[in-house]
Design a protein around this motif. Sequence first.
Motif, short mmCIF file in Angstrom:
data_model
loop_
_atom_site.label_atom_id
_atom_site.label_comp_id
_atom_site.label_asym_id
_atom_site.label_seq_id
_atom_site.Cartn_x
_atom_site.Cartn_y
_atom_site.Cartn_z
N THR A 192 -8.18 -1.34 1.29
CA THR A 192 -9.43 -1.70 0.61
C THR A 192 -9.25 -1.71 -0.90
O THR A 192 -9.67 -2.65 -1.58
CB THR A 192 -10.56 -0.73 1.01
OG1 THR A 192 -10.78 -0.83 2.42
CG2 THR A 192 -11.85 -1.04 0.27
N ASP A 193 -8.60 -0.69 -1.43
CA ASP A 193 -8.40 -0.62 -2.88
C ASP A 193 -7.53 -1.77 -3.38
O ASP A 193 -7.80 -2.36 -4.41
CB ASP A 193 -7.79 0.72 -3.28
CG ASP A 193 -8.78 1.87 -3.14
OD1 ASP A 193 -10.01 1.62 -3.10
OD2 ASP A 193 -8.32 3.03 -3.07
N ARG B 267 -9.57 -5.01 -3.18
CA ARG B 267 -10.62 -4.97 -4.20
C ARG B 267 -10.02 -5.25 -5.58
O ARG B 267 -10.59 -6.02 -6.36
CB ARG B 267 -11.33 -3.62 -4.18
CG ARG B 267 -12.56 -3.58 -5.05
CD ARG B 267 -13.29 -2.25 -4.93
NE ARG B 267 -13.98 -2.18 -3.65
CZ ARG B 267 -13.88 -1.17 -2.79
NH1 ARG B 267 -13.14 -0.13 -3.06
NH2 ARG B 267 -14.56 -1.19 -1.66
N GLU B 268 -8.87 -4.65 -5.88
CA GLU B 268 -8.21 -4.90 -7.17
C GLU B 268 -7.81 -6.37 -7.30
O GLU B 268 -7.93 -6.96 -8.37
CB GLU B 268 -6.97 -4.02 -7.32
CG GLU B 268 -7.30 -2.58 -7.62
CD GLU B 268 -6.06 -1.70 -7.73
OE1 GLU B 268 -4.93 -2.22 -7.69
OE2 GLU B 268 -6.24 -0.48 -7.85
N LYS C 187 -1.89 3.26 -2.48
CA LYS C 187 -3.30 2.82 -2.38
C LYS C 187 -3.59 2.37 -0.96
O LYS C 187 -2.69 2.00 -0.22
CB LYS C 187 -3.55 1.66 -3.35
CG LYS C 187 -3.32 2.03 -4.80
CD LYS C 187 -3.46 0.83 -5.69
CE LYS C 187 -3.15 1.20 -7.13
NZ LYS C 187 -3.17 0.04 -8.01
N ASN C 188 -4.87 2.40 -0.61
CA ASN C 188 -5.22 1.92 0.73
C ASN C 188 -5.53 0.42 0.68
O ASN C 188 -5.63 -0.18 -0.39
CB ASN C 188 -6.38 2.73 1.33
CG ASN C 188 -7.66 2.60 0.53
OD1 ASN C 188 -8.01 1.53 0.04
ND2 ASN C 188 -8.38 3.69 0.40
N CYS D 40 0.83 -1.21 0.00
CA CYS D 40 0.00 0.00 0.00
C CYS D 40 0.86 1.26 0.00
O CYS D 40 0.59 2.21 -0.74
CB CYS D 40 -0.94 0.00 1.21
SG CYS D 40 -2.25 -1.23 1.11
#
Length: 53
Positions: free
Chosen positions: A31-32, A35-36, A28-29, A23
């Motif tokens: 969650t992102d 999700r990716e 990016k966090n 991250c």
Amino acid sequence: MKQDKRIDLRVTQTELELLDEYCQLTGKNRTDVLREFIRSLKKKMRNAEKYSI
């Protein structure tokens, strides 16, 4: 109305540190990033089907 679902995930300290390192590297966090990864599974499944017997 589309409603998002929540997932609680247990990880080891080492896995969490790896996720946080990634991250920080990508900006990016959590969650992102997760999700990716989940979205990338569709492509991984297509590739697995292509090479399955």
